[in-house]
Design an enzyme around this catalytic site. Structure first.
Site, PDB file in Angstrom:
ATOM      1  N   LYS A 183       0.846  -1.190   0.000  1.00 43.44           N
ATOM      2  CA  LYS A 183       0.000   0.000   0.000  1.00 43.44           C
ATOM      3  C   LYS A 183       0.881   1.238   0.000  1.00 43.44           C
ATOM      4  CE  LYS A 183      -1.544   2.717   2.882  1.00 43.44           C
ATOM      5  NZ  LYS A 183      -1.283   3.924   2.079  1.00 43.44           N
ATOM      6  N   GLU A 391      10.737  15.557  14.074  1.00 46.86           N
ATOM      7  CA  GLU A 391      11.137  15.428  12.678  1.00 46.86           C
ATOM      8  C   GLU A 391      10.439  16.547  11.891  1.00 46.86           C
ATOM      9  OE1 GLU A 391       9.772  11.779  10.884  1.00 46.86           O
ATOM     10  OE2 GLU A 391      11.703  11.460   9.931  1.00 46.86           O
TER      11      GLU A 391
END
Ligand code: NAD
Length: 487
Positions: A183, A391
């Protein structure tokens, strides 16, 4: 110069392929794909929802025995053919890769060969997978292990480099004899289905690799599917946590390749100009959207000024802008949402009083419609600030200063992540000491070779667990069965 339109003529008619069947109406609906460099749509994407995930897993389950029972040399030759096909179609695949996420063509062109290397490396493992004879003394008998594939692997990949992500997943998973339902992210839906088609062309039986682009709902359905035997997830730490929870009811084993906040440690004895060049790539490579980008620059106080000046001088010269321009090294970030998120983090940091050494804004002029964030360097950041701890996934480098080796290690280890670390020193003893002390899945000393197919790569702490690359990467897709026969 205005930004060039992408090569949208390369796109297929919108459809979701489950084996030979092309679906145009799905439970996942449709979205428009937007080209990051212009902010304009390229075409529609048909997405998988739970119904299509179910169909994909059933197809893979039915197809798997053909691949599991193929001879080792047939599997090896098939993976080698797939590598050759990727190289043969390099021009088109790299254009698609550039269109998908706005990756500069210069970089996108390197990807097919790197992906092929991954596949060739794992092709070499096909005929080396076996098992061991286990010593049983003092009991007389024969005990041995069989290394067996799991069955159907559910692979979930991020958007930030589909060609490599596909090769890093398919190489070891197929070499080990699994079927794979992949996916990809809805943001990057074009390259992965091409690779699935090439796999069939190479001789992988139809249904052994099924690619179903979709969003979070499709990902959840794949993880929770009772016929998925192993989940291999690459993406953010937050989603990794959700994946682990979703796998709990079926106790499906999971490998998690998650986010990072890698540090560049530059000691006073390092080659400063070289270290500055490598450190700069933390902000520039993939527009700062690489999991292993070294986005935190930690410099010894004796070389701080020199390093920072060199980084800034180099950043000013970095070709920034249109991904289609042959010279461009730094392109846009992937989406409007990403662009706004990065600028939001920078705005909060400014309010906290950090020193912005360069950048910090969205690019204007010809780049104003795209998702371009200026290359940014920020100093005077607090170790516990959002900029240092989270991040950012954009072209942003933070600078912190240390006085001692202990302080450098504490700063480097001072986040919840532990994916990679870059160490710059010419002191051999220090190299060994610091490499051991860093809480990190990889440590690259005085430069990095890129992702070697033969080297294990993965995280510690909240950068995840599991490895891609090398024999450790192969082991993720095999489990030993023990067989005992009395004498
Ligand atoms: P993401 O976590 O948002 O999405 C990753 C994938 O998970 C996508 O396919 C997404 O559709 C799917 N997903 C989203 N919600 C889900 C859910 N609840 N259940 C199952 N699947 C779900 O990450 P992203 O923005 O696509 O990618 C960037 C992140 O990936 C960064 O954190 C980066 O560091 C990380 N990354 C890690 C590595 C590595 O090897 N460690 C490599 C590349 C990227």
């Amino acid at each position: 110069m205005p930004v060039a339109e992408p090569a949208a003529h390369l796109l297929d008619k919108p459809a979701l392929w489950i084996g030979p069947e092309a679906l145009t109406e799905t439970s996942g609906g449709r979205i428009a794909h937007v080209y990051a460099a212009t902010g304009r749509p390229t075409g529609e994407v048909v997405l998988a929802g739970p119904a299509e995930i179910d169909a994909a897993v059933s197809l893979a389950r039915a197809a798997w025995p053909q691949w599991r029972d193929a001879t080792a040399d047939a599997r090896r030759d098939t993976l080698l053919r797939l590598a050759d096909l990727i190289v043969a179609q390099a021009a088109e695949l790299s254009q698609l890769q550039s269109l998908e996420i706005g990756l500069p063509v210069q970089l996108a062109r390197q990807m097919p060969a790197l992906a092929a290397d991954q596949l060739r490396y794992y092709a070499g493992w096909c005929d080396k997978v076996g098992g061991d004879v286990v010593p049983t003394w003092p009991i007389r008998g024969l005990d041995y292990t069989l290394d067996e594939p799991y069955g159907v692997v559910g692979g979930i990949i991020p958007w930030n480099g589909t060609l490599m992500a596909m090769a890093q997943l398919l190489g070891p998973a197929l070499a080990a004899g699994n079927a794979v339902v992949v996916k990809p992210s809805e943001l990057a839906p074009f390259v992965a289905p091409r690779i699935a088609r090439l796999a069939v062309q190479a001789g992988v039986p139809e249904g052994v690799v099924v690619v179903v682009p979709g969003g979070a709902e499709a990902g959840r359905a794949l993880v929770a599917h009772p016929e998925v035997d192993k989940v291999h997830f690459t993406g953010s730490t937050a989603t990794g946590r959700a994946v682990l929870a979703a796998a709990a009811p079926t106790l499906t084993p999971v490998a998690l390749e998650l986010g990072g906040k890698s540090a560049h440690l530059v000691f006073g004895d390092a080659d400063v100009r070289f270290a500055a060049r490598i450190a700069m790539s933390g902000a520039v490579a993939l527009a700062g959207q690489g999991c292993a980008n070294g986005t935190r620059l930690l410099v010894h106080e004796s070389v701080r000024e020199q390093i920072v000046e060199t980084v800034l001088a180099r950043l000013r010269r970095v070709p920034f802008g249109d991904p289609a321009n042959e010279r461009t090294v730094l392109g846009p970030v992937v989406s409007e949402a990403s662009c706004r998120r990065i600028l939001g983090v920078l705005a909060r940091a400014r309010a906290e009083g950090v020193t912005l050494l360069t950048g910090g804004d969205r690019a204007g002029g010809d780049l104003a419609d795209g998702f371009f964030v200026e290359p940014t360097v920020v100093a005077d950041v607090a170790p516990d600030s959002e900029l240092v701890q989270e991040e950012i996934f954009g072209p942003v480098l933070t600078v912190q200063t240390f006085g001692s080796e202990e302080e450098a290690i504490a700063l480097a280890n001072g986040t919840r992540y532990g994916l990679g670390a870059y160490l710059h020193t010419n002191d051999l003893r220090r190299t060994h000491r610091v490499a051991r002390a860093l809480a990190s899945g990889s440590v690259w000393v005085n430069g990095a070779p890129g992702l070697l197919p033969s080297a294990p790569f993965g995280g510690v702490k909240q950068s995840g667990f599991g490895r891609i690359g090398g024999v450790a990467g192969l082991r993720e897709f095999l489990r030993p069965k023990n067989v005992w026969i009395p004498a």
